[in-house]
Design a protein around this motif. Sequence first.
Motif, short mmCIF file in Angstrom:
data_model
loop_
_atom_site.label_atom_id
_atom_site.label_comp_id
_atom_site.label_asym_id
_atom_site.label_seq_id
_atom_site.Cartn_x
_atom_site.Cartn_y
_atom_site.Cartn_z
N GLU A 1 34.37 34.44 43.32
CA GLU A 1 34.24 34.44 41.86
C GLU A 1 35.51 34.97 41.19
OE1 GLU A 1 32.83 33.70 38.13
OE2 GLU A 1 32.16 32.93 40.05
N THR B 1 31.32 37.26 31.15
CA THR B 1 30.27 37.43 32.15
C THR B 1 28.91 37.40 31.44
OG1 THR B 1 30.34 39.83 31.96
CG2 THR B 1 31.74 38.84 33.65
N ASN B 2 27.85 37.43 32.24
CA ASN B 2 26.50 37.39 31.69
C ASN B 2 25.91 38.77 31.41
OD1 ASN B 2 26.33 34.56 31.70
ND2 ASN B 2 25.87 34.58 33.89
N GLU C 1 28.15 43.24 35.25
CA GLU C 1 28.97 42.21 35.90
C GLU C 1 30.41 42.26 35.36
OE1 GLU C 1 29.01 37.36 36.56
OE2 GLU C 1 27.27 38.31 35.61
N ALA C 2 30.56 42.49 34.06
CA ALA C 2 31.90 42.58 33.47
C ALA C 2 32.67 43.76 34.04
CB ALA C 2 31.79 42.70 31.95
N VAL D 1 33.74 42.89 37.55
CA VAL D 1 34.86 41.93 37.53
C VAL D 1 36.16 42.65 37.20
CG1 VAL D 1 35.85 40.00 36.21
CG2 VAL D 1 33.51 39.84 37.08
#
Length: 173
Positions: A45, A63-64, A68-69, A72
């Motif tokens: 990813e 991101t969702n 998750e952000a 990342v």
Amino acid sequence: MATNKEDTIKIFELNTLTYGTASAPYLATRCLVEVANENEQQFPEIARIICKDFYVDDLLTGTNSKEEAIDVIHKLSRILMSAGFRLCKWISNEPVILKDIPTEDQIPNCVDFENGSQTKTLGLMWQAHHDALVYALKNLPELKATKRRILSETTQIFDPLGLLGPYIIVAKM
């Protein structure tokens, strides 16, 4: 300067990318692609983000979820730092995402969530608080409106997403 023919030849090698040269955008992008290829097996990813979400040296991604952000950001920073790329000028529409980012790596005095400040990204103005793209208008000098002048002004409008297309075409017609 006097030279001695007996001296050995010295070889100098430039180890940085010189911006402003014709090949700089290609070289910067190609280096990022190579980093993505080297990490594709372990972090597919992140490799996709590196390949698809960079425009020369600007990263725009999403991101969702907040979690998750944050994940990342940490992985992306670590992978790119291992290749000598230090990411800076971070900005987000969610302040909690930036809490682990050192202040010196954020855009200073840019995101004021109370007053709705904006920052420039890829030629567009972005209001992080509202998560909205905004076009900045310039005041035109009061000159006689001619076809040539109107066409000249409309061709200077930067609209990479084509959002202003319906308005620009009316002016051009």
